[in-house]
Motif scaffolding. Structure first.
Motif, PDB file in Angstrom:
ATOM      1  N   LEU A   4       0.814  -1.223   0.000  1.00 44.41           N
ATOM      2  CA  LEU A   4       0.000   0.000   0.000  1.00 44.41           C
ATOM      3  C   LEU A   4       0.845   1.269   0.000  1.00 44.41           C
ATOM      4  CD1 LEU A   4      -2.698   1.504   0.116  1.00 44.41           C
ATOM      5  CD2 LEU A   4      -2.679   1.163   2.613  1.00 44.41           C
ATOM      6  N   THR A   5       1.848   1.347   0.834  1.00 45.11           N
ATOM      7  CA  THR A   5       2.663   2.561   0.930  1.00 45.11           C
ATOM      8  C   THR A   5       3.382   2.840  -0.387  1.00 45.11           C
ATOM      9  OG1 THR A   5       2.941   2.263   3.302  1.00 45.11           O
ATOM     10  CG2 THR A   5       4.507   3.714   2.208  1.00 45.11           C
ATOM     11  N   ASP A   6       3.979   1.806  -0.978  1.00 47.32           N
ATOM     12  CA  ASP A   6       4.669   1.986  -2.265  1.00 47.32           C
ATOM     13  C   ASP A   6       3.678   2.346  -3.368  1.00 47.32           C
ATOM     14  OD1 ASP A   6       7.171   1.399  -1.155  1.00 47.32           O
ATOM     15  OD2 ASP A   6       6.925  -0.742  -1.513  1.00 47.32           O
ATOM     16  N   PHE A   7       2.524   1.688  -3.387  1.00 42.75           N
ATOM     17  CA  PHE A   7       1.474   1.966  -4.371  1.00 42.75           C
ATOM     18  C   PHE A   7       1.032   3.423  -4.261  1.00 42.75           C
ATOM     19  CE2 PHE A   7      -3.110   1.825  -5.573  1.00 42.75           C
ATOM     20  CZ  PHE A   7      -2.965   1.421  -6.890  1.00 42.75           C
ATOM     21  N   HIS A   8       0.739   3.842  -3.040  1.00 43.40           N
ATOM     22  CA  HIS A   8       0.292   5.217  -2.820  1.00 43.40           C
ATOM     23  C   HIS A   8       1.376   6.217  -3.206  1.00 43.40           C
ATOM     24  CE1 HIS A   8      -0.300   8.868  -0.292  1.00 43.40           C
ATOM     25  NE2 HIS A   8      -1.464   8.806  -0.904  1.00 43.40           N
ATOM     26  N   SER A   9       2.631   5.884  -2.984  1.00 44.46           N
ATOM     27  CA  SER A   9       3.737   6.792  -3.290  1.00 44.46           C
ATOM     28  C   SER A   9       3.713   7.255  -4.744  1.00 44.46           C
ATOM     29  CB  SER A   9       5.077   6.110  -2.986  1.00 44.46           C
ATOM     30  OG  SER A   9       6.147   6.903  -3.449  1.00 44.46           O
ATOM     31  N   TYR A  10       3.524   6.324  -5.673  1.00 48.47           N
ATOM     32  CA  TYR A  10       3.515   6.752  -7.075  1.00 48.47           C
ATOM     33  C   TYR A  10       2.134   7.127  -7.567  1.00 48.47           C
ATOM     34  CZ  TYR A  10       2.384   1.888  -8.486  1.00 48.47           C
ATOM     35  OH  TYR A  10       1.805   0.652  -8.650  1.00 48.47           O
ATOM     36  N   ARG A  11       1.090   6.535  -7.036  1.00 50.65           N
ATOM     37  CA  ARG A  11      -0.261   6.886  -7.475  1.00 50.65           C
ATOM     38  C   ARG A  11      -0.709   8.240  -6.928  1.00 50.65           C
ATOM     39  NH1 ARG A  11      -4.223   3.579 -10.247  1.00 50.65           N
ATOM     40  NH2 ARG A  11      -3.040   1.921 -11.246  1.00 50.65           N
ATOM     41  N   SER A  12       0.043   8.819  -6.007  1.00 60.12           N
ATOM     42  CA  SER A  12      -0.287  10.147  -5.482  1.00 60.12           C
ATOM     43  C   SER A  12       0.634  11.222  -6.048  1.00 60.12           C
ATOM     44  CB  SER A  12      -0.186  10.151  -3.944  1.00 60.12           C
ATOM     45  OG  SER A  12       1.147   9.910  -3.526  1.00 60.12           O
ATOM     46  N   ASN A  13       1.502  10.855  -6.969  1.00 63.81           N
ATOM     47  CA  ASN A  13       2.454  11.800  -7.546  1.00 63.81           C
ATOM     48  C   ASN A  13       1.846  12.424  -8.804  1.00 63.81           C
ATOM     49  OD1 ASN A  13       4.613  12.702  -9.385  1.00 63.81           O
ATOM     50  ND2 ASN A  13       5.964  12.002  -7.742  1.00 63.81           N
ATOM     51  N   PRO A  14       1.689  13.752  -8.835  1.00 59.12           N
ATOM     52  CA  PRO A  14       1.062  14.409  -9.990  1.00 59.12           C
ATOM     53  C   PRO A  14       1.785  14.172 -11.318  1.00 59.12           C
ATOM     54  CG  PRO A  14       1.304  15.956  -8.171  1.00 59.12           C
ATOM     55  CD  PRO A  14       2.016  14.704  -7.779  1.00 59.12           C
ATOM     56  N   GLU A  15       3.101  14.011 -11.285  1.00 66.43           N
ATOM     57  CA  GLU A  15       3.833  13.737 -12.527  1.00 66.43           C
ATOM     58  C   GLU A  15       3.521  12.344 -13.054  1.00 66.43           C
ATOM     59  OE1 GLU A  15       5.712  15.650 -14.705  1.00 66.43           O
ATOM     60  OE2 GLU A  15       4.713  17.153 -13.477  1.00 66.43           O
ATOM     61  N   VAL A  16       3.309  11.382 -12.173  1.00 66.64           N
ATOM     62  CA  VAL A  16       2.976  10.017 -12.588  1.00 66.64           C
ATOM     63  C   VAL A  16       1.550   9.961 -13.125  1.00 66.64           C
ATOM     64  CG1 VAL A  16       2.652   7.638 -11.775  1.00 66.64           C
ATOM     65  CG2 VAL A  16       4.631   8.960 -10.999  1.00 66.64           C
ATOM     66  N   THR A  17       0.646  10.695 -12.502  1.00 64.11           N
ATOM     67  CA  THR A  17      -0.764  10.629 -12.895  1.00 64.11           C
ATOM     68  C   THR A  17      -1.133  11.598 -14.019  1.00 64.11           C
ATOM     69  OG1 THR A  17      -1.481  12.244 -11.230  1.00 64.11           O
ATOM     70  CG2 THR A  17      -1.413   9.926 -10.550  1.00 64.11           C
ATOM     71  N   LYS A  18      -0.183  12.408 -14.452  1.00 68.08           N
ATOM     72  CA  LYS A  18      -0.442  13.462 -15.437  1.00 68.08           C
ATOM     73  C   LYS A  18      -1.191  12.962 -16.669  1.00 68.08           C
ATOM     74  CE  LYS A  18       2.059  16.985 -18.048  1.00 68.08           C
ATOM     75  NZ  LYS A  18       3.395  17.582 -18.261  1.00 68.08           N
ATOM     76  N   TYR A  19      -0.803  11.817 -17.208  1.00 67.95           N
ATOM     77  CA  TYR A  19      -1.410  11.288 -18.432  1.00 67.95           C
ATOM     78  C   TYR A  19      -2.305  10.078 -18.171  1.00 67.95           C
ATOM     79  CZ  TYR A  19       2.199  14.152 -20.645  1.00 67.95           C
ATOM     80  OH  TYR A  19       3.005  15.203 -21.041  1.00 67.95           O
ATOM     81  N   GLN A  20      -2.525   9.752 -16.922  1.00 73.22           N
ATOM     82  CA  GLN A  20      -3.303   8.568 -16.567  1.00 73.22           C
ATOM     83  C   GLN A  20      -4.795   8.881 -16.515  1.00 73.22           C
ATOM     84  OE1 GLN A  20      -2.095   5.633 -16.438  1.00 73.22           O
ATOM     85  NE2 GLN A  20       0.011   5.708 -15.737  1.00 73.22           N
ATOM     86  N   GLY A  21      -5.587   7.860 -16.600  1.00 77.20           N
ATOM     87  CA  GLY A  21      -7.039   8.007 -16.519  1.00 77.20           C
ATOM     88  C   GLY A  21      -7.519   8.185 -15.091  1.00 77.20           C
ATOM     89  N   PHE A  22      -6.613   8.257 -14.147  1.00 78.36           N
ATOM     90  CA  PHE A  22      -6.948   8.500 -12.752  1.00 78.36           C
ATOM     91  C   PHE A  22      -6.180   9.742 -12.292  1.00 78.36           C
ATOM     92  CE2 PHE A  22      -3.512   5.395 -13.007  1.00 78.36           C
ATOM     93  CZ  PHE A  22      -2.523   5.967 -12.228  1.00 78.36           C
ATOM     94  N   ASP A  23      -6.650  10.314 -11.217  1.00 74.00           N
ATOM     95  CA  ASP A  23      -5.972  11.491 -10.658  1.00 74.00           C
ATOM     96  C   ASP A  23      -5.153  11.043  -9.448  1.00 74.00           C
ATOM     97  OD1 ASP A  23      -5.254  14.147 -10.544  1.00 74.00           O
ATOM     98  OD2 ASP A  23      -7.309  14.889 -10.513  1.00 74.00           O
ATOM     99  N   VAL A  24      -4.464  11.966  -8.813  1.00 73.76           N
ATOM    100  CA  VAL A  24      -3.690  11.615  -7.625  1.00 73.76           C
ATOM    101  C   VAL A  24      -4.618  10.960  -6.603  1.00 73.76           C
ATOM    102  CG1 VAL A  24      -1.910  13.371  -7.946  1.00 73.76           C
ATOM    103  CG2 VAL A  24      -3.953  13.925  -6.641  1.00 73.76           C
TER     104      VAL A  24
END
Length: 166
Positions: A4-24
């Motif tokens: 969970l912590t590692d998952f949240h680390s990148y799924r909460s990063n605006p640069e990672v989510t910039k082009y994704q179908g989900f938001d931070v």
């Protein structure tokens, strides 16, 4: 949940989510996502299945990939990949993508694999080209995405194209 912590680390990063179908994601949203997806298995047409990407050297989660079989024809799949900001530009995406293609084409005998991405996402465009996908379409301002109109590219590969590359 151990990831969970590692998952949240990148799924909460605006640069990672910039082009994704989900938001931070908040920590609660990340936990809910894992709970909703953890028991899904490959093979149900129309349903996204998520797989964690583990760094074999560290045993840590560094990203995830998604596969969705077409609802009308399970010989066609849509795929997607997310790599942690801490592990980008290290070859993991290409390694994972090659493994997913081998699984879908060689093991599951799919006919066609598709990925659609933001036309500004040069990292994924370069990844698609490097593993042998070809551009099939350029859609101009076809999606209202994160507050603005965006354009997308669609790349695809057929099993016979995959076989010819081996």
């Amino acid at each position: 949940m151990t990831d969970l912590t590692d998952f949240h680390s990148y799924r909460s990063n605006p640069e990672v989510t910039k082009y994704q179908g989900f938001d931070v994601m908040t920590m609660d949203e990340a936990e809910d996502f894992i709970n909703r997806h953890k028991d899904r298995l490959y093979g149900k047409p129309g349903e996204w299945v998520q797989y964690g990407i583990i760094n074999n050297a560290t045993g840590k989660l560094i990203g995830d990939c998604a596969i969705k079989l077409d609802e009308d024809d399970a010989r066609i799949a849509v795929i997607g990949i997310t790599i942690s900001h801490l592990h980008q530009r290290q070859g993991f995406a290409k390694e994972v993508m090659t493994g997913v293609l081998a699984f879908l084409f060689d093991t599951k005998q799919l006919h066609r694999i598709v990925e659609t991405m933001d036309a500004e996402n040069t990292a994924v465009i370069n990844l698609m080209k490097s593993v042998g996908f070809r551009l099939e379409g350029h859609f101009i301002e076809n999606i209202f995405f994160k507050g603005k109109w965006g354009s997308e590219f669609q790349y695809a590969m057929l099993k016979r194209e995959w076989d010819a590359r081996k």
